[in-house]
Design a protein around this motif. Structure first.
Motif, mmCIF file in Angstrom:
data_model
loop_
_atom_site.group_PDB
_atom_site.id
_atom_site.type_symbol
_atom_site.label_atom_id
_atom_site.label_comp_id
_atom_site.label_asym_id
_atom_site.label_seq_id
_atom_site.Cartn_x
_atom_site.Cartn_y
_atom_site.Cartn_z
ATOM 1 N N ILE A 38 0.718 -1.271 -0.068
ATOM 2 C CA ILE A 38 -0.014 -0.277 0.307
ATOM 3 C C ILE A 38 0.916 1.135 -0.240
ATOM 4 C CG2 ILE A 38 -1.622 1.386 1.395
ATOM 5 C CD1 ILE A 38 -2.988 -1.514 2.242
ATOM 6 N N VAL A 39 1.765 1.256 0.868
ATOM 7 C CA VAL A 39 2.645 2.475 0.723
ATOM 8 C C VAL A 39 3.491 2.561 -0.621
ATOM 9 C CG1 VAL A 39 4.912 3.340 1.785
ATOM 10 C CG2 VAL A 39 3.274 2.298 3.290
ATOM 11 N N SER A 40 3.797 1.660 -1.219
ATOM 12 C CA SER A 40 4.522 1.663 -2.623
ATOM 13 C C SER A 40 3.467 2.100 -3.409
ATOM 14 C CB SER A 40 4.938 0.089 -2.888
ATOM 15 O OG SER A 40 5.937 -0.389 -2.272
ATOM 16 N N ALA A 41 2.260 1.513 -3.331
ATOM 17 C CA ALA A 41 1.326 2.141 -4.174
ATOM 18 C C ALA A 41 0.821 3.671 -4.005
ATOM 19 C CB ALA A 41 -0.100 1.223 -4.204
ATOM 20 N N LEU A 42 0.910 4.057 -2.893
ATOM 21 C CA LEU A 42 0.745 5.427 -2.631
ATOM 22 C C LEU A 42 1.877 6.407 -3.043
ATOM 23 C CD1 LEU A 42 -0.945 5.524 1.062
ATOM 24 C CD2 LEU A 42 -1.853 5.992 -1.041
ATOM 25 N N THR A 43 3.186 5.863 -3.067
ATOM 26 C CA THR A 43 4.121 6.635 -3.640
ATOM 27 C C THR A 43 4.140 6.616 -5.038
ATOM 28 O OG1 THR A 43 5.548 5.742 -1.832
ATOM 29 C CG2 THR A 43 6.733 6.616 -3.675
ATOM 30 N N ALA A 44 3.713 5.516 -5.775
ATOM 31 C CA ALA A 44 3.748 5.711 -7.303
ATOM 32 C C ALA A 44 2.439 6.406 -7.785
ATOM 33 C CB ALA A 44 3.278 4.213 -7.740
ATOM 34 N N LEU A 45 1.277 6.518 -7.140
ATOM 35 C CA LEU A 45 0.304 7.223 -7.318
ATOM 36 C C LEU A 45 0.666 8.872 -7.241
ATOM 37 C CD1 LEU A 45 -2.645 6.012 -5.329
ATOM 38 C CD2 LEU A 45 -2.527 6.335 -8.118
ATOM 39 N N GLY A 46 1.635 9.251 -6.170
ATOM 40 C CA GLY A 46 2.050 10.555 -6.202
ATOM 41 C C GLY A 46 3.095 10.768 -7.468
ATOM 42 N N THR A 47 3.957 9.972 -7.690
ATOM 43 C CA THR A 47 4.872 10.164 -8.716
ATOM 44 C C THR A 47 4.203 10.119 -10.166
ATOM 45 O OG1 THR A 47 6.629 8.946 -7.795
ATOM 46 C CG2 THR A 47 6.757 9.094 -9.995
ATOM 47 N N LEU A 48 3.312 9.428 -10.449
ATOM 48 C CA LEU A 48 2.295 9.687 -11.507
ATOM 49 C C LEU A 48 1.513 10.844 -11.721
ATOM 50 C CD1 LEU A 48 1.379 5.752 -11.999
ATOM 51 C CD2 LEU A 48 3.104 6.892 -13.599
ATOM 52 N N SER A 49 0.983 11.222 -10.567
ATOM 53 C CA SER A 49 0.148 12.244 -10.687
ATOM 54 C C SER A 49 1.147 13.398 -10.893
ATOM 55 C CB SER A 49 -0.467 12.556 -9.207
ATOM 56 O OG SER A 49 -1.451 11.567 -9.074
ATOM 57 N N MET A 50 2.103 13.525 -10.509
ATOM 58 C CA MET A 50 3.080 14.726 -10.812
ATOM 59 C C MET A 50 3.457 14.814 -12.191
ATOM 60 S SD MET A 50 4.574 17.486 -9.667
ATOM 61 C CE MET A 50 4.351 17.302 -7.949
ATOM 62 N N ASP A 51 3.956 13.577 -12.653
ATOM 63 C CA ASP A 51 4.418 13.522 -13.992
ATOM 64 C C ASP A 51 3.195 13.760 -15.197
ATOM 65 O OD1 ASP A 51 6.656 12.558 -13.251
ATOM 66 O OD2 ASP A 51 6.437 10.532 -13.682
ATOM 67 N N HIS A 76 -9.668 5.144 1.153
ATOM 68 C CA HIS A 76 -9.851 4.032 2.035
ATOM 69 C C HIS A 76 -8.556 3.437 2.337
ATOM 70 C CE1 HIS A 76 -14.073 3.820 1.237
ATOM 71 N NE2 HIS A 76 -13.783 3.837 0.037
ATOM 72 N N LEU A 77 -7.498 3.574 1.320
ATOM 73 C CA LEU A 77 -6.172 2.874 1.911
ATOM 74 C C LEU A 77 -5.641 3.237 3.267
ATOM 75 C CD1 LEU A 77 -4.356 3.161 -1.751
ATOM 76 C CD2 LEU A 77 -5.222 1.192 -0.375
ATOM 77 N N PRO A 78 -5.586 4.520 3.664
ATOM 78 C CA PRO A 78 -4.953 4.672 5.024
ATOM 79 C C PRO A 78 -5.672 3.747 5.964
ATOM 80 C CG PRO A 78 -5.324 7.012 3.874
ATOM 81 C CD PRO A 78 -6.010 5.675 3.085
ATOM 82 N N ARG A 79 -6.877 3.667 6.167
ATOM 83 C CA ARG A 79 -7.546 2.758 7.094
ATOM 84 C C ARG A 79 -7.215 1.432 6.958
ATOM 85 N NH1 ARG A 79 -8.814 4.209 11.746
ATOM 86 N NH2 ARG A 79 -10.527 3.300 12.022
ATOM 87 N N LEU A 80 -7.069 0.928 5.646
ATOM 88 C CA LEU A 80 -6.905 -0.458 5.260
ATOM 89 C C LEU A 80 -5.427 -0.645 5.947
ATOM 90 C CD1 LEU A 80 -7.617 -3.039 4.037
ATOM 91 C CD2 LEU A 80 -6.907 -2.060 1.803
ATOM 92 N N LEU A 81 -4.537 0.127 5.576
ATOM 93 C CA LEU A 81 -3.015 0.261 5.817
ATOM 94 C C LEU A 81 -3.192 0.018 7.755
ATOM 95 C CD1 LEU A 81 -0.248 0.188 5.712
ATOM 96 C CD2 LEU A 81 -0.210 2.773 5.535
ATOM 97 N N GLN A 82 -4.054 0.942 8.137
ATOM 98 C CA GLN A 82 -3.871 0.703 9.703
ATOM 99 C C GLN A 82 -4.383 -0.688 10.242
ATOM 100 O OE1 GLN A 82 -6.320 4.217 10.285
ATOM 101 N NE2 GLN A 82 -4.682 5.404 11.204
ATOM 102 N N ALA A 83 -5.450 -1.256 9.605
ATOM 103 C CA ALA A 83 -6.032 -2.386 9.844
ATOM 104 C C ALA A 83 -4.856 -3.511 9.686
ATOM 105 C CB ALA A 83 -7.271 -2.732 9.090
ATOM 106 N N LEU A 84 -4.381 -3.531 8.527
ATOM 107 C CA LEU A 84 -3.340 -4.588 8.394
ATOM 108 C C LEU A 84 -2.081 -4.387 9.176
ATOM 109 C CD1 LEU A 84 -3.115 -4.136 4.564
ATOM 110 C CD2 LEU A 84 -3.819 -6.159 5.893
ATOM 111 N N GLU A 85 -1.431 -3.085 9.626
ATOM 112 C CA GLU A 85 -0.617 -3.192 10.678
ATOM 113 C C GLU A 85 -1.085 -3.402 11.953
ATOM 114 O OE1 GLU A 85 2.775 -1.881 10.810
ATOM 115 O OE2 GLU A 85 2.374 -2.426 8.657
ATOM 116 N N GLN A 86 -2.504 -3.172 12.294
ATOM 117 C CA GLN A 86 -3.018 -3.821 13.643
ATOM 118 C C GLN A 86 -2.921 -5.420 13.572
ATOM 119 O OE1 GLN A 86 -3.973 -1.998 16.473
ATOM 120 N NE2 GLN A 86 -3.672 -3.802 17.338
ATOM 121 N N ASN A 87 -3.446 -5.880 12.744
ATOM 122 C CA ASN A 87 -3.438 -7.262 12.477
ATOM 123 C C ASN A 87 -2.009 -7.851 12.661
ATOM 124 O OD1 ASN A 87 -5.969 -7.322 12.023
ATOM 125 N ND2 ASN A 87 -6.059 -7.463 9.799
ATOM 126 N N ARG A 88 -0.944 -7.374 11.831
ATOM 127 C CA ARG A 88 0.503 -7.701 12.028
ATOM 128 C C ARG A 88 0.798 -7.647 13.640
ATOM 129 N NH1 ARG A 88 5.044 -5.637 12.931
ATOM 130 N NH2 ARG A 88 4.146 -3.586 12.791
#
Length: 102
Positions: A38-51, A76-88
């Motif tokens: 998810i972090v990688s996807a968010l980073t890619a979204l930012g890069t692609l958006s800027m380009d 939705h991704l931030p809360r999904l990330l939080q849930a996955l981190e809590q599960n881990r």
């Protein structure tokens, strides 16, 4: 309506207690891997958006459509990330609890 966090998080440690050591380790690792993805996807979204914004060939209509899709993901991704981190963390806690009782 409850958000995605409540649908995804495994707060019931009783469920984690039923998993074998290997299954629990795999679960913990899968949650961690998904968080990293998810972090990688968010980073890619930012890069692609800027380009895209800097491109002369990117139309306003394409921009609006892409921004709609990005907004949906970002909602939705931030809360999904939080849930996955809590599960881990819950799985890691259960593994450490088991080690302590050996």
């Amino acid at each position: 309506m409850r958000d995605i966090y409540h649908a995804v998080v495994v707060a019931d440690s009783g469920l984690l207690k039923t998993l074998s050591h290997d299954a629990l380790t795999d679960y913990r690792n899968s949650c961690g891997d998904a968080s990293t993805g998810i972090v990688s996807a968010l980073t890619a979204l930012g890069t692609l958006s800027m380009d895209a914004v800097e491109s002369d060939e990117y139309s306003e209509e394409e921009c609006r459509s892409d921004m709609r899709r990005i907004s949906c993901a970002l909602r939705h991704l931030p809360r999904l990330l939080q849930a996955l981190e809590q599960n881990r963390e819950n799985a890691d806690y259960e593994l450490k609890r088991r080690e302590a009782t050996k």
